[in-house]
Design an enzyme around this catalytic site. Structure first.
Site, PDB file in Angstrom:
ATOM      1  N   HIS A   1     -19.633  17.273 -13.172  1.00 41.64           N
ATOM      2  CA  HIS A   1     -18.811  18.406 -12.737  1.00 41.64           C
ATOM      3  C   HIS A   1     -17.963  18.944 -13.881  1.00 41.64           C
ATOM      4  O   HIS A   1     -17.818  20.157 -14.035  1.00 41.64           O
ATOM      5  CB  HIS A   1     -17.897  18.012 -11.574  1.00 41.64           C
ATOM      6  CG  HIS A   1     -18.613  17.779 -10.294  1.00 41.64           C
ATOM      7  ND1 HIS A   1     -19.584  18.617  -9.808  1.00 41.64           N
ATOM      8  CD2 HIS A   1     -18.483  16.793  -9.374  1.00 41.64           C
ATOM      9  CE1 HIS A   1     -20.032  18.166  -8.653  1.00 41.64           C
ATOM     10  NE2 HIS A   1     -19.381  17.056  -8.370  1.00 41.64           N
TER      11      HIS A   1
ATOM     12  N   GLY B   1     -17.621  13.498 -15.949  1.00 38.87           N
ATOM     13  CA  GLY B   1     -18.917  13.487 -15.286  1.00 38.87           C
ATOM     14  C   GLY B   1     -19.551  14.868 -15.301  1.00 38.87           C
ATOM     15  O   GLY B   1     -19.083  15.798 -15.963  1.00 38.87           O
TER      16      GLY B   1
ATOM     17  N   HIS C   1     -11.828  18.018  -7.362  1.00 35.05           N
ATOM     18  CA  HIS C   1     -13.129  18.096  -6.711  1.00 35.05           C
ATOM     19  C   HIS C   1     -13.047  18.754  -5.344  1.00 35.05           C
ATOM     20  O   HIS C   1     -13.821  19.649  -5.025  1.00 35.05           O
ATOM     21  CB  HIS C   1     -13.749  16.697  -6.580  1.00 35.05           C
ATOM     22  CG  HIS C   1     -15.149  16.742  -6.062  1.00 35.05           C
ATOM     23  ND1 HIS C   1     -15.442  16.828  -4.717  1.00 35.05           N
ATOM     24  CD2 HIS C   1     -16.329  16.743  -6.718  1.00 35.05           C
ATOM     25  CE1 HIS C   1     -16.753  16.878  -4.581  1.00 35.05           C
ATOM     26  NE2 HIS C   1     -17.315  16.820  -5.772  1.00 35.05           N
TER      27      HIS C   1
END
Length: 127
Positions: free
Chosen positions: A78, A76, A11
């Site tokens: 992303h 998720g 991330h």
């Protein structure tokens, strides 16, 4: 036979220390893979390189295929939405390279088993 690259995709965070375990993971993976091809890091946001930059570097280094491994605990938004869009842009920019994506590492039972072992060891450790 060509090189097969691998890019660990995380991330990203504002704190540079957040990247440290990813760098250690990449180094361990590179050592385990030997001469199979380069291992790189890429981040969705807040850190560099981004995935297009990391893919371009491995393509320029002669990789004929690159596996992108999302170092996320789950699938998720992303991983399900953002990552496929970025990979599609990278594939369009480098049609000579075969790009693949693995599932999020946290979705694998072996990874979850390792986390369970860690938690049990932490619980048993003296204060």
């Amino acid at each position: 036979m060509g090189k097969h690259g691998m890019i660990l995709f995380g991330h990203g965070a504002r704190d540079a220390r957040w990247k440290e375990p990813f760098a250690r993971l990449a180094a361990k993976l590179a050592a385990a893979r030997g001469d199979a091809g380069p291992v790189g890091l890429a981040f969705l946001e807040l850190m560099t390189p981004d995935l297009p930059t990391a893919v371009a570097a491995q393509a320029a280094a002669g990789c004929e295929s690159i596996l992108v491994v999302p170092v996320f605990f789950g699938q998720g938004g992303h991983v399900r939405r953002d990552l496929p869009e970025i990979v599609a842009r990278c594939q369009a920019a480098h049609p000579e390279v075969r790009l693949r994506c693995a599932g999020a590492v946290g979705e694998d039972d072996a990874v979850l088993d390792a986390v369970v072992r860690y938690c049990l060891a932490a619980e048993a450790a003296p204060d």
